[in-house]
Design a protein around this motif. Sequence first.
Motif, PDB file in Angstrom:
ATOM      1  N   GLY A 352      41.397   8.284  18.746  1.00 43.60           N
ATOM      2  CA  GLY A 352      42.917   7.980  18.769  1.00 43.60           C
ATOM      3  C   GLY A 352      43.344   8.686  20.140  1.00 43.60           C
ATOM      4  O   GLY A 352      42.615   8.984  21.024  1.00 43.60           O
ATOM      5  N   SER A 353      44.642   8.595  20.159  1.00 44.01           N
ATOM      6  CA  SER A 353      45.378   9.135  21.414  1.00 44.01           C
ATOM      7  C   SER A 353      46.071  10.287  21.415  1.00 44.01           C
ATOM      8  O   SER A 353      47.183  10.339  20.342  1.00 44.01           O
ATOM      9  CB  SER A 353      46.141   7.746  22.121  1.00 44.01           C
ATOM     10  N   LEU A 354      46.130  11.066  22.285  1.00 41.69           N
ATOM     11  CA  LEU A 354      47.036  12.227  22.415  1.00 41.69           C
ATOM     12  C   LEU A 354      48.008  12.015  23.594  1.00 41.69           C
ATOM     13  O   LEU A 354      47.711  11.413  24.844  1.00 41.69           O
ATOM     14  CB  LEU A 354      46.638  13.426  22.641  1.00 41.69           C
ATOM     15  N   ALA A 355      49.247  12.599  23.712  1.00 41.72           N
ATOM     16  CA  ALA A 355      50.003  12.422  25.132  1.00 41.72           C
ATOM     17  C   ALA A 355      49.502  13.439  25.915  1.00 41.72           C
ATOM     18  O   ALA A 355      49.174  14.551  25.648  1.00 41.72           O
ATOM     19  CB  ALA A 355      51.608  12.630  24.378  1.00 41.72           C
ATOM     20  N   HIS A 356      49.612  13.062  27.083  1.00 43.30           N
ATOM     21  CA  HIS A 356      49.156  13.815  28.324  1.00 43.30           C
ATOM     22  C   HIS A 356      50.510  14.669  28.924  1.00 43.30           C
ATOM     23  O   HIS A 356      50.414  15.479  29.558  1.00 43.30           O
ATOM     24  CB  HIS A 356      48.810  13.022  29.493  1.00 43.30           C
ATOM     25  N   VAL A 398      39.823  12.440  19.568  1.00 44.57           N
ATOM     26  CA  VAL A 398      41.197  11.952  20.152  1.00 44.57           C
ATOM     27  C   VAL A 398      41.104  12.117  21.789  1.00 44.57           C
ATOM     28  O   VAL A 398      40.177  13.205  22.134  1.00 44.57           O
ATOM     29  CB  VAL A 398      42.213  12.555  20.042  1.00 44.57           C
ATOM     30  N   GLU A 399      41.427  11.508  22.631  1.00 43.01           N
ATOM     31  CA  GLU A 399      41.347  11.633  24.221  1.00 43.01           C
ATOM     32  C   GLU A 399      42.887  11.258  24.651  1.00 43.01           C
ATOM     33  O   GLU A 399      43.771  10.835  23.808  1.00 43.01           O
ATOM     34  CB  GLU A 399      40.543  10.778  24.828  1.00 43.01           C
ATOM     35  N   TYR A 400      43.136  11.499  25.774  1.00 37.77           N
ATOM     36  CA  TYR A 400      44.475  11.373  26.335  1.00 37.77           C
ATOM     37  C   TYR A 400      44.777   9.878  26.859  1.00 37.77           C
ATOM     38  O   TYR A 400      44.285   9.415  27.874  1.00 37.77           O
ATOM     39  CB  TYR A 400      44.887  12.310  27.409  1.00 37.77           C
ATOM     40  N   GLY A 401      45.636   9.181  26.015  1.00 41.17           N
ATOM     41  CA  GLY A 401      45.781   7.830  26.621  1.00 41.17           C
ATOM     42  C   GLY A 401      47.342   7.494  26.862  1.00 41.17           C
ATOM     43  O   GLY A 401      47.782   6.375  26.830  1.00 41.17           O
ATOM     44  N   ALA A 443      42.044   5.386  25.628  1.00 39.60           N
ATOM     45  CA  ALA A 443      41.541   6.531  25.051  1.00 39.60           C
ATOM     46  C   ALA A 443      40.010   6.636  24.725  1.00 39.60           C
ATOM     47  O   ALA A 443      39.132   7.573  25.165  1.00 39.60           O
ATOM     48  CB  ALA A 443      42.359   7.431  23.996  1.00 39.60           C
ATOM     49  N   ALA A 444      39.941   5.520  24.436  1.00 40.80           N
ATOM     50  CA  ALA A 444      38.438   5.304  23.962  1.00 40.80           C
ATOM     51  C   ALA A 444      37.277   5.308  25.009  1.00 40.80           C
ATOM     52  O   ALA A 444      36.138   5.923  24.867  1.00 40.80           O
ATOM     53  CB  ALA A 444      38.281   3.859  23.275  1.00 40.80           C
ATOM     54  N   PRO A 445      37.681   4.731  26.143  1.00 47.89           N
ATOM     55  CA  PRO A 445      36.453   4.615  27.407  1.00 47.89           C
ATOM     56  C   PRO A 445      36.362   6.150  27.675  1.00 47.89           C
ATOM     57  O   PRO A 445      35.613   6.532  28.281  1.00 47.89           O
ATOM     58  CB  PRO A 445      37.001   3.832  28.290  1.00 47.89           C
ATOM     59  N   TYR A 498      38.730  15.233  14.686  1.00 44.78           N
ATOM     60  CA  TYR A 498      38.283  16.749  14.594  1.00 44.78           C
ATOM     61  C   TYR A 498      38.598  17.227  16.088  1.00 44.78           C
ATOM     62  O   TYR A 498      38.372  18.373  16.327  1.00 44.78           O
ATOM     63  CB  TYR A 498      36.632  16.783  14.780  1.00 44.78           C
ATOM     64  N   GLY A 499      39.431  16.489  16.691  1.00 48.08           N
ATOM     65  CA  GLY A 499      40.204  16.946  18.150  1.00 48.08           C
ATOM     66  C   GLY A 499      39.509  16.427  19.385  1.00 48.08           C
ATOM     67  O   GLY A 499      38.927  15.160  19.389  1.00 48.08           O
ATOM     68  N   VAL A 500      39.690  16.986  20.499  1.00 47.60           N
ATOM     69  CA  VAL A 500      39.175  16.645  21.870  1.00 47.60           C
ATOM     70  C   VAL A 500      37.798  17.142  21.972  1.00 47.60           C
ATOM     71  O   VAL A 500      37.765  18.361  21.888  1.00 47.60           O
ATOM     72  CB  VAL A 500      40.232  17.126  22.931  1.00 47.60           C
TER      73      VAL A 500
END
Length: 686
Positions: A352-356, A398-401, A443-445, A498-500
Amino acid sequence: MLSTDPQLTELQQRSSLYAGPIPASQVGAVHANLFGAIDSFDELDPVDRIGSALVRHGFKTLDDIPEDVEFLLDVELWDIDDLVLRDLYVDRVERKAREFGGELLSRYRGAGIFIARVRVPGAGLRGLLAMKEVAWIDLPPVPDFAPDAGVDMVVEQLPPIAPPSEAAICIGIVDSGVTAAHPMLQGVIAGTFGVPARLGSDDEKRHGTAVAALASYGSIAQQLHQDTLRPRFRIASAKVVDARGNFDDERTIADLIEEAIRRLHAEFGCRVINVSLADIEHLVGGRPSNWAMTLDNLVRELGVIITVSAGNIIEISQRIEDEGVGIYPQYLLEDDHRLYEPASSVNSLVVGSLAHSNGLMPGEEEHADIVALTAAHHPSPFSRSGPGFGDAIKPDLVEYGGTAVWLGYNSSLSADRASCGILTLNPNYLQSLLEYRHGTSFAAPAAAFKAAVLLEEFPDRSANFIRSLMGLSTDHPEGLFDRVASKNGREHYRHAGYGVAELEFALASDDGRVVMAIEDSLHVNRFAVYEIPIPADFQTVKGTRHIKISLAFDPPVRNSRKEYLGIGMNYRLVRGKSAQEVFDRFRSWSKQEKDEAGGALTFDGQSWLCKMTPLSTMQEAGTLQVGTFVAKRDISEYGDRYYLVVRCEGKWAANLVEQQTFAVAVELWHEAQLDLYQQVAVFLNV
């Protein structure tokens, strides 16, 4: 809260009736339901209207506000339906601001929100706080993102490129193709093909190139500040959609995806593969799709790590216009905004994606109708949510997307601005080399890049081993909890899994933090017991201590079965017992043994079982299970050895599969600065 005199008058009238005699026709007082739910009520004082950001900056009372310091402020007015009163409220605010030498800069009224942005000296702030039309006053959001100067870079300005070696890990990208001629992909592309072949390999959809760049570089923005561009990984691209983003009509998606992944693995040695595509017609919820099942079976058969994007919410602007920006982030958890297929894939890493950032641009300080929904680490306003199939924790991480902002002047949620996106490569490089993109696709890559870094460090290890380390390294950023209320401890897992993943926590131990990991296999309906050394300092030194466990396995699956997973696994962390006691507690007992012993061995109470967060019942639906045991007091009464019990449960595949492979990783960490590594090394004699 009452914003008009008529409302206050009506409340006073109802209060008089409530305090009066009880009518003969009623059991209780008039309006008892209303006043019975109220503890007390009173008028707001000026200090009650001071917002949280002002308080954080030290302006907690009127005396804390210096008269001559200038403030840029959001004055939130009571949102009322009467158009004449709304205009009157704004007029009063403007006149009050001018009275103190200030000015009204702009106003915005949306569903549930009515804001005037003003610039006034401290004396004017005090005056505004005393107005009954005002709900509260606070500092406006401050832009926390500046577009990178490199975005306008032309070919002649590019730093030299040091491409990855031919021996570098090759990441597979299943997407819309890639623009291999892009100058910043020089020496990066190992190969390209289309499935079917007639699609060719060029990125007509303008999506796959941006995805591939992030998988190769990690962070484009960070690279631009180096003297030399150093893409870390090679890329092999399988184009599976046409210029409109559609799959081939004559073949099933499962067929196309399987051919693409098998070729990436066989021809280019790809062990990390990213799929930033989604089926917008099918939400995760029922049985997993054929597409997801194909991914799961390929992970098991080929030993690959597959990262999958969670999917994006396509349109929410009308809802926000009707109901207000206050519906964020709750709307992300609605059934219509569940993950898109193939995110029901249990063996893939769903991202998923978090805001940067908050998405605001410098220079927008005076615009009340440009509203930030997020700050850094909040859920991206477009990122779809879990749970996954069978209520599994999904997304896994999640990563930042990117993010999005609400543009009140045209009633739209917009992410198509530099401040809302992640910097990556523009497939149309003749127009510009770089561009900003937003979405879980990007975010996925970033997760694929991290998986490849781990594989680079541990090249002979299995996909389960890499997934277990990824899980062990995850954490939820503190900022997430500023925005996400977590009822019963579940909501933040639905947003962020589970987070970043933080690679430094997965790559190695350090003096005060110890990581232990193992690959193994278990016969069906058997269990394994692993001894975990607990150093004396870890037990007794004052402070919070953590034991984190990450289990990853890759069971066979079938979506034609009632149970999708053919094999189940779980773990338990036991303390205060001997190895023999643990073995006896978990093994199967014959009827004769039970009779002789008066029943199978049980442990009194629950103190022997370490309570994990999240609960095991939340973890066990997934094939990546990550939990943490936290102790804040001395635990020396439980001894210097804990036991990790890993169990393998046969389901429909019990008679088809002899053994199930898995990996488990353990982290010991104490908030005090302890030399844990050396103590554990001595204990293990390594």
